[in-house]
Design a protein around this motif. Sequence first.
Motif, PDB file in Angstrom:
ATOM      1  N   ILE A  74      47.860  41.940  40.795  1.00  0.00           N
ATOM      2  CA  ILE A  74      47.483  40.585  41.198  1.00  0.00           C
ATOM      3  C   ILE A  74      45.981  40.410  40.990  1.00  0.00           C
ATOM      4  CG2 ILE A  74      47.406  38.942  43.097  1.00  0.00           C
ATOM      5  CD1 ILE A  74      50.255  39.649  42.131  1.00  0.00           C
ATOM      6  N   ALA A  75      45.599  39.357  40.293  1.00  0.00           N
ATOM      7  CA  ALA A  75      44.195  39.096  40.002  1.00  0.00           C
ATOM      8  C   ALA A  75      43.549  38.304  41.132  1.00  0.00           C
ATOM      9  CB  ALA A  75      44.057  38.325  38.691  1.00  0.00           C
ATOM     10  N   VAL A  76      42.329  38.695  41.483  1.00  0.00           N
ATOM     11  CA  VAL A  76      41.499  37.901  42.392  1.00  0.00           C
ATOM     12  C   VAL A  76      40.661  36.983  41.513  1.00  0.00           C
ATOM     13  CG1 VAL A  76      39.717  37.957  44.176  1.00  0.00           C
ATOM     14  CG2 VAL A  76      41.424  39.795  44.064  1.00  0.00           C
ATOM     15  N   ILE A  77      41.033  35.709  41.451  1.00  0.00           N
ATOM     16  CA  ILE A  77      40.382  34.792  40.517  1.00  0.00           C
ATOM     17  C   ILE A  77      39.340  33.894  41.175  1.00  0.00           C
ATOM     18  CG2 ILE A  77      42.379  34.805  38.991  1.00  0.00           C
ATOM     19  CD1 ILE A  77      43.032  31.969  40.013  1.00  0.00           C
ATOM     20  N   GLY A  78      39.321  33.868  42.503  1.00  0.00           N
ATOM     21  CA  GLY A  78      38.345  33.035  43.194  1.00  0.00           C
ATOM     22  C   GLY A  78      38.011  33.610  44.555  1.00  0.00           C
ATOM     23  N   MET A  79      36.771  33.431  45.010  1.00  0.00           N
ATOM     24  CA  MET A  79      36.348  33.917  46.317  1.00  0.00           C
ATOM     25  C   MET A  79      35.321  32.950  46.907  1.00  0.00           C
ATOM     26  SD  MET A  79      35.887  38.068  45.799  1.00  0.00           S
ATOM     27  CE  MET A  79      34.349  37.920  44.856  1.00  0.00           C
ATOM     28  N   SER A  80      35.243  32.932  48.223  1.00  0.00           N
ATOM     29  CA  SER A  80      34.186  32.206  48.925  1.00  0.00           C
ATOM     30  C   SER A  80      34.021  32.846  50.287  1.00  0.00           C
ATOM     31  CB  SER A  80      34.523  30.712  49.077  1.00  0.00           C
ATOM     32  OG  SER A  80      35.650  30.537  49.908  1.00  0.00           O
ATOM     33  N   CYS A  81      32.838  32.679  50.881  1.00  0.00           N
ATOM     34  CA  CYS A  81      32.622  33.258  52.208  1.00  0.00           C
ATOM     35  C   CYS A  81      31.510  32.524  52.927  1.00  0.00           C
ATOM     36  CB  CYS A  81      32.299  34.748  52.115  1.00  0.00           C
ATOM     37  SG  CYS A  81      30.749  35.135  51.284  1.00  0.00           S
ATOM     38  N   ARG A  82      31.563  32.603  54.232  1.00  0.00           N
ATOM     39  CA  ARG A  82      30.494  32.133  55.106  1.00  0.00           C
ATOM     40  C   ARG A  82      30.362  33.172  56.200  1.00  0.00           C
ATOM     41  NH1 ARG A  82      30.914  25.960  56.589  1.00  0.00           N
ATOM     42  NH2 ARG A  82      30.948  25.916  54.292  1.00  0.00           N
ATOM     43  N   LEU A  83      29.316  33.968  56.119  1.00  0.00           N
ATOM     44  CA  LEU A  83      29.142  35.131  56.979  1.00  0.00           C
ATOM     45  C   LEU A  83      27.757  35.117  57.604  1.00  0.00           C
ATOM     46  CD1 LEU A  83      30.723  37.656  54.462  1.00  0.00           C
ATOM     47  CD2 LEU A  83      31.822  36.732  56.499  1.00  0.00           C
ATOM     48  N   PRO A  84      27.507  35.925  58.627  1.00  0.00           N
ATOM     49  CA  PRO A  84      26.181  35.937  59.246  1.00  0.00           C
ATOM     50  C   PRO A  84      25.072  36.162  58.224  1.00  0.00           C
ATOM     51  CG  PRO A  84      27.731  37.151  60.599  1.00  0.00           C
ATOM     52  CD  PRO A  84      28.453  36.812  59.325  1.00  0.00           C
ATOM     53  N   GLN A  85      24.139  35.223  58.154  1.00  0.00           N
ATOM     54  CA  GLN A  85      22.998  35.254  57.234  1.00  0.00           C
ATOM     55  C   GLN A  85      23.442  35.343  55.769  1.00  0.00           C
ATOM     56  OE1 GLN A  85      19.745  37.887  58.338  1.00  0.00           O
ATOM     57  NE2 GLN A  85      20.250  37.709  60.523  1.00  0.00           N
ATOM     58  N   ALA A  86      24.625  34.883  55.474  1.00  0.00           N
ATOM     59  CA  ALA A  86      25.133  34.941  54.098  1.00  0.00           C
ATOM     60  C   ALA A  86      26.066  33.750  53.871  1.00  0.00           C
ATOM     61  CB  ALA A  86      25.863  36.247  53.836  1.00  0.00           C
ATOM     62  N   ARG A  87      25.474  32.662  53.422  1.00  0.00           N
ATOM     63  CA  ARG A  87      26.268  31.453  53.163  1.00  0.00           C
ATOM     64  C   ARG A  87      26.629  31.422  51.682  1.00  0.00           C
ATOM     65  NH1 ARG A  87      26.961  25.923  52.621  1.00  0.00           N
ATOM     66  NH2 ARG A  87      27.680  24.873  54.539  1.00  0.00           N
ATOM     67  N   GLY A  88      27.674  32.149  51.336  1.00  0.00           N
ATOM     68  CA  GLY A  88      28.107  32.193  49.950  1.00  0.00           C
ATOM     69  C   GLY A  88      28.048  33.593  49.377  1.00  0.00           C
ATOM     70  N   LEU A  89      28.675  33.753  48.213  1.00  0.00           N
ATOM     71  CA  LEU A  89      28.828  35.068  47.600  1.00  0.00           C
ATOM     72  C   LEU A  89      27.493  35.684  47.192  1.00  0.00           C
ATOM     73  CD1 LEU A  89      31.923  34.286  45.335  1.00  0.00           C
ATOM     74  CD2 LEU A  89      31.936  35.431  47.556  1.00  0.00           C
TER      75      LEU A  89
ATOM     76  N   GLU B  83      31.127  37.074  63.405  1.00  0.00           N
ATOM     77  CA  GLU B  83      31.990  35.933  63.114  1.00  0.00           C
ATOM     78  C   GLU B  83      31.804  35.514  61.667  1.00  0.00           C
ATOM     79  OE1 GLU B  83      30.909  32.601  65.539  1.00  0.00           O
ATOM     80  OE2 GLU B  83      28.916  32.405  64.660  1.00  0.00           O
ATOM     81  N   GLY B  84      32.773  34.784  61.162  1.00  0.00           N
ATOM     82  CA  GLY B  84      32.672  34.312  59.792  1.00  0.00           C
ATOM     83  C   GLY B  84      34.027  34.043  59.199  1.00  0.00           C
ATOM     84  N   CYS B  85      34.009  33.694  57.917  1.00  0.00           N
ATOM     85  CA  CYS B  85      35.237  33.324  57.218  1.00  0.00           C
ATOM     86  C   CYS B  85      35.139  33.778  55.769  1.00  0.00           C
ATOM     87  CB  CYS B  85      35.437  31.811  57.277  1.00  0.00           C
ATOM     88  SG  CYS B  85      36.923  31.202  56.443  1.00  0.00           S
ATOM     89  N   GLY B  86      36.253  34.228  55.229  1.00  0.00           N
ATOM     90  CA  GLY B  86      36.339  34.586  53.817  1.00  0.00           C
ATOM     91  C   GLY B  86      37.657  34.110  53.243  1.00  0.00           C
ATOM     92  N   VAL B  87      37.635  33.700  51.975  1.00  0.00           N
ATOM     93  CA  VAL B  87      38.837  33.197  51.299  1.00  0.00           C
ATOM     94  C   VAL B  87      38.903  33.792  49.898  1.00  0.00           C
ATOM     95  CG1 VAL B  87      40.078  31.147  50.487  1.00  0.00           C
ATOM     96  CG2 VAL B  87      38.703  31.021  52.582  1.00  0.00           C
ATOM     97  N   VAL B  88      40.085  34.199  49.476  1.00  0.00           N
ATOM     98  CA  VAL B  88      40.300  34.639  48.102  1.00  0.00           C
ATOM     99  C   VAL B  88      41.473  33.866  47.512  1.00  0.00           C
ATOM    100  CG1 VAL B  88      39.346  36.951  48.439  1.00  0.00           C
ATOM    101  CG2 VAL B  88      41.784  36.571  48.825  1.00  0.00           C
ATOM    102  N   VAL B  89      41.416  33.647  46.208  1.00  0.00           N
ATOM    103  CA  VAL B  89      42.496  32.988  45.465  1.00  0.00           C
ATOM    104  C   VAL B  89      43.132  34.036  44.560  1.00  0.00           C
ATOM    105  CG1 VAL B  89      43.114  31.136  43.871  1.00  0.00           C
ATOM    106  CG2 VAL B  89      41.256  30.795  45.530  1.00  0.00           C
ATOM    107  N   LEU B  90      44.443  34.161  44.647  1.00  0.00           N
ATOM    108  CA  LEU B  90      45.170  35.219  43.947  1.00  0.00           C
ATOM    109  C   LEU B  90      46.200  34.634  42.991  1.00  0.00           C
ATOM    110  CD1 LEU B  90      45.925  37.483  47.073  1.00  0.00           C
ATOM    111  CD2 LEU B  90      43.883  37.494  45.620  1.00  0.00           C
ATOM    112  N   LYS B  91      46.400  35.345  41.882  1.00  0.00           N
ATOM    113  CA  LYS B  91      47.386  34.932  40.881  1.00  0.00           C
ATOM    114  C   LYS B  91      47.876  36.190  40.163  1.00  0.00           C
ATOM    115  CE  LYS B  91      46.709  31.232  38.203  1.00  0.00           C
ATOM    116  NZ  LYS B  91      46.220  30.358  37.086  1.00  0.00           N
ATOM    117  N   PRO B  92      49.152  36.234  39.750  1.00  0.00           N
ATOM    118  CA  PRO B  92      49.613  37.389  38.957  1.00  0.00           C
ATOM    119  C   PRO B  92      48.681  37.630  37.768  1.00  0.00           C
ATOM    120  CG  PRO B  92      51.479  36.038  39.587  1.00  0.00           C
ATOM    121  CD  PRO B  92      50.244  35.278  40.012  1.00  0.00           C
ATOM    122  N   LEU B  93      48.342  38.887  37.526  1.00  0.00           N
ATOM    123  CA  LEU B  93      47.369  39.221  36.491  1.00  0.00           C
ATOM    124  C   LEU B  93      47.780  38.688  35.125  1.00  0.00           C
ATOM    125  CD1 LEU B  93      44.857  40.672  35.451  1.00  0.00           C
ATOM    126  CD2 LEU B  93      46.228  42.773  35.319  1.00  0.00           C
ATOM    127  N   THR B  94      49.048  38.867  34.764  1.00  0.00           N
ATOM    128  CA  THR B  94      49.493  38.413  33.441  1.00  0.00           C
ATOM    129  C   THR B  94      49.281  36.910  33.274  1.00  0.00           C
ATOM    130  OG1 THR B  94      51.729  38.265  34.362  1.00  0.00           O
ATOM    131  CG2 THR B  94      51.170  40.265  33.139  1.00  0.00           C
TER     132      THR B  94
END
Length: 587
Positions: free
Chosen positions: A25-40, A261-272
Amino acid sequence: MNSSVPGFPATSAAEANLDPRLRAIAVIGMSCRLPQARGLDAYWQLLCSRTSAITHTPPTRWDAEALHDTEFTTPGKVTTRSGGYLDDADVRGFDASFFGISPREAQAMDPQQRMLLELAWEALENARTVPGNLDATATGVFVGSMWDDYTTLLRDNGLEAITRHSLIGTQRSVLANRISYHLGLTGPSLTVDSGQSSSLVAVHLAVESLRRGESSLAIAAGITLNLVPESTVTAGKLGGLSPDGRCYTFDARANGYIRGEGCGVVVLKPLTQALADGDPIHCVIRGSAVNNDGGGSSIATPRAAAQERVLRLAYADAQLPADQVQYVELHGTGTPVGDPVEAAALGAALGSEREADDPLHVGSVKTNIGHLESAAGIAGLIKTALSIKHRTLPPSLNFESPNPNIPLDELRLRVQTETGAWPHPERSLIAGVSSWGMGGTNAHVILEQAPAEEAVQEAESPSQDSGLLPVVWPVSAKTPAALRVQAERLAAHVRETGDAVDAAAVARTLTRGRTQFEERAAVVGETAGDLLAGLEALAADRPHPALVTGSVLGGKTVFVFPGQGSQWAGMGAHLYQHSPVFAQQLT
């Protein structure tokens, strides 16, 4: 391929004959909002700069001094005054109109719902996927969450404060359902609560849903927001919080964890499918597994045998031998009981077959940002994905000497204490991510670098004597103010990237991978300098020769040549010769 991996359970004949790429499974997208880290980018900078994001609890949350006591048994008190916190603006702020939500409903919504909506959108854009194109698709949403701080906060306002928006605004299932509703998604949509392992279990469920064909695309996430003192006092009464305000993972000083505290999101899709669609691929999920301790000395005490078992199951699922794993992102809370158990399980499952001079490198992001509990697993996964993408291992903080109950050399483990290269950069980069839940639900996910693919030339490059073709960067937003903000963000990217910016690639992403809103601008230029000048003018709300602005009145955009005759001889000929897409449409 053999039907078993050395040291791991045998797989079925059908699984053994299946190309691992077909199950990946491919990780094709990511985003996060974490302590002192607003973004990848900010997250990666924080990791590599050895930054600790642990601070004193802001007074806007609660009075940490009034609640502090050195004894964790003191009623209503807690032993720590620190934590990893987001800026209040990131918790309170929300562009309700962007998502078509009324101010009254937005006020009743748990900030976790609001943040997940924003970061799901950002992760899809990071995947160069237009959110509006997912309507009516079998896209699944899997969210890990375990706390309801906002509900506690609202209850303090009394029964009179309950409105018709309160139930949907605070029901935990809606954390996932809100994303599905807003984007019109028809795949599975569920909120997972397995305690501290919730977000990594959510990733595992997303992977399995994609493999079964139940979902065509999956959004997996985890979130924790520490809004009221009740949840911190509750965690503290168990005796697991560090009075030092630090997480000493695998260190002799380990005395508990610190909340974050914080939030993270990944977008997944079959690799092929991701390869066929030309999606950006941050890394690949090769395998995963989930189990439970099944009983121990207490419901909150981990068992090494169960953690070892879930590791073996995950690597059997990935069809990978133990000695190919170069790094593991630990659960690594820094507790005197949990750390030795985790180390023993890792040593038994992954260290026993390694040579003494080739130990398994380990680390924990909890030393940087605290324990995000239900979002801890996704924070560790994004850290590891970034480590693979940048081919660099960031350090684990607060480690000086090992816990006497963790014989690192004997277990073939080494704590990553400096920013450096992977142990074997000549090999495919493979890493594991662990997350253990209080109550015994364990999860482990295995990541690998994306397969090398030859770049596809989308269009024939113009000949050297034809000169440079101008590039168009379309920018859009829902309001003029938001349009200026978008321009400034893009300008900052150009300034940071400099001459290395790929203007054509940026143009493709802005054209195909972004939603086109009502307020629009087009910046035209032949060089990065030209484009930057136009963006800076747009951000400052001033005219520029390379800038065109306007608003969409409605209907679909069309390309029209006037029928009254050409404005100059050969108009469109150069574009026809060098743009196959234009030539095909014109023909």
